[in-house]
Design a protein around this motif. Structure first.
Motif, PDB file in Angstrom:
ATOM      1  N   GLY A  51      -2.899  -4.667  -6.605  1.00 43.84           N
ATOM      2  CA  GLY A  51      -3.516  -5.387  -5.492  1.00 43.84           C
ATOM      3  C   GLY A  51      -4.097  -4.478  -4.423  1.00 43.84           C
ATOM      4  N   THR A  52      -4.291  -3.210  -4.755  1.00 39.81           N
ATOM      5  CA  THR A  52      -4.899  -2.272  -3.813  1.00 39.81           C
ATOM      6  C   THR A  52      -6.207  -1.767  -4.407  1.00 39.81           C
ATOM      7  OG1 THR A  52      -3.719  -0.376  -4.726  1.00 39.81           O
ATOM      8  CG2 THR A  52      -2.659  -1.531  -2.908  1.00 39.81           C
ATOM      9  N   SER A  53      -6.916  -0.996  -3.617  1.00 40.64           N
ATOM     10  CA  SER A  53      -8.209  -0.486  -4.071  1.00 40.64           C
ATOM     11  C   SER A  53      -8.377   0.960  -3.626  1.00 40.64           C
ATOM     12  CB  SER A  53      -9.326  -1.347  -3.465  1.00 40.64           C
ATOM     13  OG  SER A  53     -10.574  -0.762  -3.699  1.00 40.64           O
ATOM     14  N   ILE A  54      -8.544   1.846  -4.563  1.00 40.95           N
ATOM     15  CA  ILE A  54      -8.771   3.254  -4.232  1.00 40.95           C
ATOM     16  C   ILE A  54     -10.238   3.429  -3.869  1.00 40.95           C
ATOM     17  CG2 ILE A  54      -8.776   5.623  -5.075  1.00 40.95           C
ATOM     18  CD1 ILE A  54      -6.589   4.859  -7.038  1.00 40.95           C
ATOM     19  N   GLU A  55     -10.484   3.896  -2.672  1.00 41.81           N
ATOM     20  CA  GLU A  55     -11.853   4.193  -2.242  1.00 41.81           C
ATOM     21  C   GLU A  55     -12.157   5.679  -2.410  1.00 41.81           C
ATOM     22  OE1 GLU A  55     -14.161   1.965  -1.166  1.00 41.81           O
ATOM     23  OE2 GLU A  55     -12.719   0.356  -1.525  1.00 41.81           O
ATOM     24  N   LYS A  56     -11.207   6.506  -1.994  1.00 44.99           N
ATOM     25  CA  LYS A  56     -11.362   7.960  -2.061  1.00 44.99           C
ATOM     26  C   LYS A  56     -10.000   8.596  -2.264  1.00 44.99           C
ATOM     27  CE  LYS A  56     -15.193   8.345   1.217  1.00 44.99           C
ATOM     28  NZ  LYS A  56     -16.209   9.062   0.509  1.00 44.99           N
ATOM     29  N   ARG A  57     -10.031   9.843  -2.671  1.00 42.95           N
ATOM     30  CA  ARG A  57      -8.827  10.658  -2.711  1.00 42.95           C
ATOM     31  C   ARG A  57      -9.196  12.007  -2.113  1.00 42.95           C
ATOM     32  NH1 ARG A  57      -5.618  11.124  -7.951  1.00 42.95           N
ATOM     33  NH2 ARG A  57      -4.602   9.303  -7.129  1.00 42.95           N
ATOM     34  N   VAL A  58      -8.348  12.481  -1.217  1.00 48.01           N
ATOM     35  CA  VAL A  58      -8.594  13.769  -0.570  1.00 48.01           C
ATOM     36  C   VAL A  58      -7.332  14.605  -0.650  1.00 48.01           C
ATOM     37  CG1 VAL A  58     -10.350  12.878   1.027  1.00 48.01           C
ATOM     38  CG2 VAL A  58      -7.954  12.880   1.722  1.00 48.01           C
ATOM     39  N   ARG A  59      -7.495  15.902  -0.403  1.00 50.12           N
ATOM     40  CA  ARG A  59      -6.330  16.778  -0.295  1.00 50.12           C
ATOM     41  C   ARG A  59      -6.452  17.540   1.021  1.00 50.12           C
ATOM     42  NH1 ARG A  59      -8.020  19.807  -5.464  1.00 50.12           N
ATOM     43  NH2 ARG A  59     -10.002  20.585  -4.769  1.00 50.12           N
TER      44      ARG A  59
END
Length: 113
Positions: A51-59
Motif C-alpha cells: 500500500g505504499t509507493s516508491i518514488e525515489k531512493r537515495v543514499r
C-alpha cells in the motif's frame, strides 16, 4: 557516490494553528549530500502490495536516526521516509532511504506559528 546534490531532512512535529486546530509541521533536522539510487521492479511491486509507493531512493552518509517520522524535501517536493537501511559501500558508511511522495503537504514550523 553522494554527488547528486543536497537534500533537507525534517522531523514531523505536532503544533496548533492560530485557530487552535491540531496539525503537524516540519522542523528542520539536518541537511545531507545525497546520491540517487535506482530500485528494482520487485521492490516497486512489493511496496505497491504493502500500500505504499516508491518514488525515489537515495543514499546519504550514515544516519541511523532517520525513520518514518521524517520528511525529505528534494527539488521542492516533500517525500515521506519509507524504509531505511544502513550499510558500508566502498569503505563509506551510508544509509539508503526509500522516498514516498507525501499525501498531505506539511507546512514548515516557522510558517505555521
Amino acid at each position: 557516490m553522494l554527488n547528486d546534490g543536497k537534500l533537507k531532512i525534517y522531523m514531523k512535529k505536532p503544533a496548533k494553528s492560530a485557530t487552535g486546530m491540531a496539525l503537524k509541521v516540519l522542523e528542520h533536522y539536518r541537511d545531507a549530500f545525497y546520491g540517487e539510487v535506482s530500485f528494482t521492479v520487485n521492490e516497486y511491486y512489493t511496496a505497491k502490495q504493502e500500500g505504499t509507493s516508491i518514488e525515489k531512493r537515495v543514499r546519504i552518509h550514515e544516519d541511523k536516526t532517520i525513520g518514518n517520522k521524517h520528511v525529505v524535501i528534494l527539488g521542492g517536493t516533500q517525500y515521506d521516509v519509507g524504509r531505511t537501511f544502513t550499510t558500508v559501500e566502498k569503505g563509506v558508511a551510508v544509509t539508503y532511504i526509500t522516498l514516498e511522495k507525501v499525501t498531505t503537504t506539511y507546512g514548515l514550523e516557522d510558517d505555521a506559528l
